[in-house]
Design a protein around this motif. Structure first.
Motif, PDB file in Angstrom:
ATOM      1  N   TYR A   1      -7.396   2.560  -6.310  1.00  0.00           N
ATOM      2  CA  TYR A   1      -6.966   3.929  -6.062  1.00  0.00           C
ATOM      3  C   TYR A   1      -8.012   4.718  -5.289  1.00  0.00           C
ATOM      4  CZ  TYR A   1      -3.586   2.905  -9.725  1.00  0.00           C
ATOM      5  OH  TYR A   1      -2.583   2.335 -10.459  1.00  0.00           O
ATOM      6  N   ALA A   2      -7.531   5.603  -4.425  1.00  0.00           N
ATOM      7  CA  ALA A   2      -8.417   6.578  -3.814  1.00  0.00           C
ATOM      8  C   ALA A   2      -8.894   7.545  -4.901  1.00  0.00           C
ATOM      9  CB  ALA A   2      -7.682   7.346  -2.723  1.00  0.00           C
ATOM     10  N   ASP A   3     -10.086   8.071  -4.727  1.00  0.00           N
ATOM     11  CA  ASP A   3     -10.631   8.987  -5.729  1.00  0.00           C
ATOM     12  C   ASP A   3      -9.726  10.192  -5.959  1.00  0.00           C
ATOM     13  OD1 ASP A   3     -14.137   8.514  -4.802  1.00  0.00           O
ATOM     14  OD2 ASP A   3     -12.817   7.370  -6.134  1.00  0.00           O
ATOM     15  N   SER A   4      -9.026  10.601  -4.896  1.00  0.00           N
ATOM     16  CA  SER A   4      -8.202  11.811  -4.987  1.00  0.00           C
ATOM     17  C   SER A   4      -6.998  11.646  -5.913  1.00  0.00           C
ATOM     18  CB  SER A   4      -7.726  12.214  -3.589  1.00  0.00           C
ATOM     19  OG  SER A   4      -7.031  11.146  -2.980  1.00  0.00           O
TER      20      SER A   4
ATOM     21  N   ASN B   1       0.829  -1.204   0.000  1.00  0.00           N
ATOM     22  CA  ASN B   1       0.000   0.000   0.000  1.00  0.00           C
ATOM     23  C   ASN B   1       0.861   1.250   0.000  1.00  0.00           C
ATOM     24  OD1 ASN B   1      -2.472  -1.598   0.532  1.00  0.00           O
ATOM     25  ND2 ASN B   1      -1.518  -1.892   2.537  1.00  0.00           N
ATOM     26  N   TRP B   2       0.350   2.277  -0.629  1.00  0.00           N
ATOM     27  CA  TRP B   2       0.921   3.621  -0.503  1.00  0.00           C
ATOM     28  C   TRP B   2      -0.085   4.474   0.260  1.00  0.00           C
ATOM     29  CZ3 TRP B   2       5.741   5.195  -1.471  1.00  0.00           C
ATOM     30  CH2 TRP B   2       6.535   4.479  -2.384  1.00  0.00           C
ATOM     31  N   TYR B   3       0.401   5.076   1.335  1.00  0.00           N
ATOM     32  CA  TYR B   3      -0.364   6.042   2.100  1.00  0.00           C
ATOM     33  C   TYR B   3       0.293   7.404   1.934  1.00  0.00           C
ATOM     34  CZ  TYR B   3      -2.941   2.516   4.854  1.00  0.00           C
ATOM     35  OH  TYR B   3      -3.768   1.496   5.270  1.00  0.00           O
ATOM     36  N   ARG B   4      -0.464   8.428   2.307  1.00  0.00           N
ATOM     37  CA  ARG B   4       0.133   9.758   2.352  1.00  0.00           C
ATOM     38  C   ARG B   4      -0.490  10.557   3.495  1.00  0.00           C
ATOM     39  NH1 ARG B   4      -2.161  12.967  -3.014  1.00  0.00           N
ATOM     40  NH2 ARG B   4      -4.379  13.013  -2.409  1.00  0.00           N
ATOM     41  N   GLN B   5       0.306  11.481   4.004  1.00  0.00           N
ATOM     42  CA  GLN B   5      -0.173  12.325   5.093  1.00  0.00           C
ATOM     43  C   GLN B   5       0.214  13.764   4.797  1.00  0.00           C
ATOM     44  OE1 GLN B   5       1.060  11.135   9.033  1.00  0.00           O
ATOM     45  NE2 GLN B   5      -0.583  12.326   9.959  1.00  0.00           N
ATOM     46  N   ALA B   6      -0.803  14.553   4.523  1.00  0.00           N
ATOM     47  CA  ALA B   6      -0.595  15.973   4.255  1.00  0.00           C
ATOM     48  C   ALA B   6      -0.440  16.721   5.572  1.00  0.00           C
ATOM     49  CB  ALA B   6      -1.768  16.524   3.463  1.00  0.00           C
ATOM     50  N   PRO B   7       0.195  17.881   5.537  1.00  0.00           N
ATOM     51  CA  PRO B   7       0.372  18.659   6.766  1.00  0.00           C
ATOM     52  C   PRO B   7      -0.959  18.942   7.460  1.00  0.00           C
ATOM     53  CG  PRO B   7       1.678  19.590   4.981  1.00  0.00           C
ATOM     54  CD  PRO B   7       0.819  18.533   4.368  1.00  0.00           C
TER      55      PRO B   7
ATOM     56  N   ARG C   1      -4.401   9.955 -12.119  1.00  0.00           N
ATOM     57  CA  ARG C   1      -3.147  10.716 -12.118  1.00  0.00           C
ATOM     58  C   ARG C   1      -1.972   9.898 -11.589  1.00  0.00           C
ATOM     59  NH1 ARG C   1      -2.676  14.875  -8.838  1.00  0.00           N
ATOM     60  NH2 ARG C   1      -4.154  14.058  -7.280  1.00  0.00           N
ATOM     61  N   PHE C   2      -2.248   9.021 -10.648  1.00  0.00           N
ATOM     62  CA  PHE C   2      -1.206   8.206 -10.023  1.00  0.00           C
ATOM     63  C   PHE C   2      -1.316   6.768 -10.517  1.00  0.00           C
ATOM     64  CE2 PHE C   2      -0.572  10.736  -5.801  1.00  0.00           C
ATOM     65  CZ  PHE C   2      -0.401  11.896  -6.534  1.00  0.00           C
ATOM     66  N   THR C   3      -0.172   6.110 -10.606  1.00  0.00           N
ATOM     67  CA  THR C   3      -0.135   4.694 -10.994  1.00  0.00           C
ATOM     68  C   THR C   3       0.781   3.937 -10.052  1.00  0.00           C
ATOM     69  OG1 THR C   3      -0.475   5.278 -13.329  1.00  0.00           O
ATOM     70  CG2 THR C   3       0.347   3.063 -12.837  1.00  0.00           C
ATOM     71  N   GLY C   4       0.228   2.914  -9.433  1.00  0.00           N
ATOM     72  CA  GLY C   4       1.023   2.054  -8.574  1.00  0.00           C
ATOM     73  C   GLY C   4       1.438   0.799  -9.324  1.00  0.00           C
ATOM     74  N   SER C   5       2.652   0.341  -9.055  1.00  0.00           N
ATOM     75  CA  SER C   5       3.120  -0.889  -9.691  1.00  0.00           C
ATOM     76  C   SER C   5       4.132  -1.562  -8.772  1.00  0.00           C
ATOM     77  CB  SER C   5       3.760  -0.589 -11.058  1.00  0.00           C
ATOM     78  OG  SER C   5       4.888   0.243 -10.917  1.00  0.00           O
ATOM     79  N   ARG C   6       4.500  -2.777  -9.144  1.00  0.00           N
ATOM     80  CA  ARG C   6       5.451  -3.517  -8.328  1.00  0.00           C
ATOM     81  C   ARG C   6       6.308  -4.390  -9.219  1.00  0.00           C
ATOM     82  NH1 ARG C   6       2.046  -6.551  -4.131  1.00  0.00           N
ATOM     83  NH2 ARG C   6       4.013  -7.613  -3.621  1.00  0.00           N
ATOM     84  N   ASP C   7       7.510  -4.648  -8.732  1.00  0.00           N
ATOM     85  CA  ASP C   7       8.421  -5.577  -9.389  1.00  0.00           C
ATOM     86  C   ASP C   7       8.754  -6.651  -8.358  1.00  0.00           C
ATOM     87  OD1 ASP C   7      10.568  -6.971 -10.494  1.00  0.00           O
ATOM     88  OD2 ASP C   7      11.384  -5.185 -11.468  1.00  0.00           O
ATOM     89  N   ASN C   8       8.126  -7.792  -8.483  1.00  0.00           N
ATOM     90  CA  ASN C   8       8.308  -8.846  -7.490  1.00  0.00           C
ATOM     91  C   ASN C   8       9.721  -9.434  -7.530  1.00  0.00           C
ATOM     92  OD1 ASN C   8       5.737  -8.549  -6.468  1.00  0.00           O
ATOM     93  ND2 ASN C   8       4.859 -10.203  -7.697  1.00  0.00           N
TER      94      ASN C   8
ATOM     95  N   ILE D   1      -3.172   4.091  -2.504  1.00  0.00           N
ATOM     96  CA  ILE D   1      -3.164   3.033  -3.519  1.00  0.00           C
ATOM     97  C   ILE D   1      -2.936   1.680  -2.843  1.00  0.00           C
ATOM     98  CG2 ILE D   1      -2.006   2.137  -5.587  1.00  0.00           C
ATOM     99  CD1 ILE D   1      -1.114   4.963  -6.206  1.00  0.00           C
ATOM    100  N   ILE D   2      -3.659   0.693  -3.325  1.00  0.00           N
ATOM    101  CA  ILE D   2      -3.466  -0.692  -2.910  1.00  0.00           C
ATOM    102  C   ILE D   2      -2.943  -1.467  -4.111  1.00  0.00           C
ATOM    103  CG2 ILE D   2      -4.610  -2.790  -2.094  1.00  0.00           C
ATOM    104  CD1 ILE D   2      -6.768  -0.930  -0.874  1.00  0.00           C
TER     105      ILE D   2
END
Length: 115
Positions: A59-62, A35-41, A66-73, A49-50
């Motif tokens: 993806y979260a609606d926000s 997962n990718w999380y984010r924390q704004a000030p 615009r964002f793309t998650g990927s992985r290289d196992n 993203i999961i």
């Protein structure tokens, strides 16, 4: 032990792009959702993203579109490609994995979107 190390953050202008990486070790990466999380000030940490073991993403609606998650196992690494960045995307971005019921976090990487 489980380790997650994010990299790639920095200062970018609105409309720009940035690619984050999260290198992992200490667990069978290919078997786990990342997962990718984010924390704004001043705000709570939010799930962005999961990325399932096979690469399927949610993806979260926000960030959708615009964002793309990927992985290289093979490299035990997960990525976050961020395009069309907005000032409201300014945040610390964290990589996360839940392994055997325990949540593990990286230290985060700061992304600042500003002109």
């Amino acid at each position: 032990q489980v380790q997650l190390v994010e990299s790639g953050g920095g200062l970018v202008q609105p409309g720009g792009s940035l690619r984050l990486s999260c290198a992992t070790s200490g667990f069978m990466f290919s078997r786990y959702t990342m997962n990718w999380y984010r924390q704004a000030p001043g705000k709570e940490r939010e799930l962005a993203i999961i990325i399932a073991p096979g690469g399927t993403t949610n993806y979260a609606d926000s960030v959708k579109g615009r964002f793309t998650g990927s992985r290289d196992n093979a490299k035990n690494t997960v990525y976050l490609q961020m395009n069309s960045l907005k000032p409201e995307d300014t945040a610390v971005y964290y990589c996360n994995a839940q392994v055997n019921g325990i949540h593990y976090w990286g230290k985060g990487t700061l992304v600042t979107v500003s002109s």
